[in-house]
Scaffold this active site. Structure first.
Site, PDB file in Angstrom:
ATOM      1  N   ARG A 103       0.834  -1.189   0.000  1.00 48.59           N
ATOM      2  CA  ARG A 103       0.000   0.000   0.000  1.00 48.59           C
ATOM      3  C   ARG A 103       0.871   1.242   0.000  1.00 48.59           C
ATOM      4  O   ARG A 103       1.707   1.413   0.877  1.00 48.59           O
ATOM      5  CB  ARG A 103      -0.924  -0.011   1.229  1.00 48.59           C
ATOM      6  CG  ARG A 103      -1.921   1.135   1.243  1.00 48.59           C
ATOM      7  CD  ARG A 103      -2.940   0.985   2.349  1.00 48.59           C
ATOM      8  NE  ARG A 103      -2.341   0.995   3.675  1.00 48.59           N
ATOM      9  CZ  ARG A 103      -3.045   1.084   4.796  1.00 48.59           C
ATOM     10  NH1 ARG A 103      -4.362   1.154   4.737  1.00 48.59           N
ATOM     11  NH2 ARG A 103      -2.446   1.092   5.960  1.00 48.59           N
ATOM     12  N   THR A 107      -0.941   7.569  -1.166  1.00 53.24           N
ATOM     13  CA  THR A 107      -2.241   7.452  -1.831  1.00 53.24           C
ATOM     14  C   THR A 107      -3.126   6.375  -1.207  1.00 53.24           C
ATOM     15  O   THR A 107      -4.332   6.346  -1.460  1.00 53.24           O
ATOM     16  CB  THR A 107      -2.043   7.109  -3.309  1.00 53.24           C
ATOM     17  OG1 THR A 107      -1.457   5.796  -3.426  1.00 53.24           O
ATOM     18  CG2 THR A 107      -1.125   8.115  -3.990  1.00 53.24           C
ATOM     19  N   ASP A 199       0.360  -2.864  12.880  1.00 55.36           N
ATOM     20  CA  ASP A 199       0.796  -3.341  11.570  1.00 55.36           C
ATOM     21  C   ASP A 199       1.095  -4.833  11.673  1.00 55.36           C
ATOM     22  O   ASP A 199       2.077  -5.238  12.298  1.00 55.36           O
ATOM     23  CB  ASP A 199       2.043  -2.576  11.114  1.00 55.36           C
ATOM     24  CG  ASP A 199       2.422  -2.904   9.677  1.00 55.36           C
ATOM     25  OD1 ASP A 199       2.670  -4.091   9.385  1.00 55.36           O
ATOM     26  OD2 ASP A 199       2.488  -1.984   8.851  1.00 55.36           O
ATOM     27  N   ASP A 202       4.629  -6.044  10.435  1.00 50.64           N
ATOM     28  CA  ASP A 202       5.719  -5.708  11.340  1.00 50.64           C
ATOM     29  C   ASP A 202       5.687  -6.596  12.588  1.00 50.64           C
ATOM     30  O   ASP A 202       6.744  -7.005  13.093  1.00 50.64           O
ATOM     31  CB  ASP A 202       5.626  -4.230  11.757  1.00 50.64           C
ATOM     32  CG  ASP A 202       6.075  -3.296  10.648  1.00 50.64           C
ATOM     33  OD1 ASP A 202       6.850  -3.743   9.770  1.00 50.64           O
ATOM     34  OD2 ASP A 202       5.680  -2.117  10.657  1.00 50.64           O
TER      35      ASP A 202
END
Length: 208
Positions: A103, A107, A199, A202
């Site tokens: 991603r 944007t 996340d 991560d």
């Protein structure tokens, strides 16, 4: 929203543990794998069966076995990799494809960088997996990539979803069933699920 929330007590218990900021990388990986296996159990509940004869130590009996429906597991890299082994423990004969999307942080749109799939995707029941269904952009793009290669039977399995992501997939692919362990409140200004679990990539790989 067209989405199936799997609210089995074991899944919900493990989901609470995996959300906890104090849960380390090793425990996070183990919990994610366990939840994926439990979710796959529910997701495959309606697989077709056929009758067969089995000889037991005492006699012969009529039993039921899977009718040969081919399964494919397609993780969206990289976080989806954390769910693969749990599913394969339950369905060891499944073929595994990989879709690489990331991603763009500015944007929030998905960018494709890799796609490797079984050659017979049109004949398989495909399970697309990604721990997080946030904006829905990556899932929509992955499903489009599969359909472009002939896939006809696709399900999406995520750990945690935001309503925005569910609506995005519903609007672009209303034929795809979505399975999650929880639908959370919303996305924040950075596109992260709230309350979420951070996340996932991560936390799986210890990169943050």
């Amino acid at each position: 929203m067209q989405v199936k929330v799997i609210d089995h007590p074991l899944i919900q218990h493990k989901l609470s543990l995996i959300r906890d900021v104090r849960t380390g990388t090793k425990e996070f990986r183990e919990l994610l794998e366990e939840i994926a296996m439990l979710m796959a159990y529910e997701l495959t509940r309606n697989l077709p069966l056929e009758e067969t004869k089995v000889e037991t130590p005492l006699t012969t009996c009529n039993c039921k076995m899977l009718s040969g429906k081919k399964i494919g597991v397609v993780p969206i890299l990289r976080a989806g990799l954390g769910m693969v082994n749990g599913i394969l423990k339950l369905i060891p004969a499944a073929k595994v494809g990989h879709i690489g999307l990331y991603r763009d942080h500015d944007t929030l749109q998905p960018v494709e960088y890799y796609c490797k799939l079984p050659t017979d995707v049109a004949e398989r029941e495909l399970i697309v997996i990604d721990p997080m269904l946030a904006t829905g952009g990556s899932s929509v793009a992955a499903i489009e990539m599969l359909k472009a290669r002939g896939a006809k039977h696709i399900k999406l399995m995520c750990l945690v979803a935001a309503p925005e992501g569910v609506n995005m997939v519903n609007s672009h692919h209303p034929d795809v069933e979505i399975y999650v362990a929880a639908v959370d409140s919303h996305l924040n200004e950075h596109g992260y699920i709230v309350p979420g679990l951070g996340d996932a990539g991560d936390r799986i790989f210890g990169t943050k």
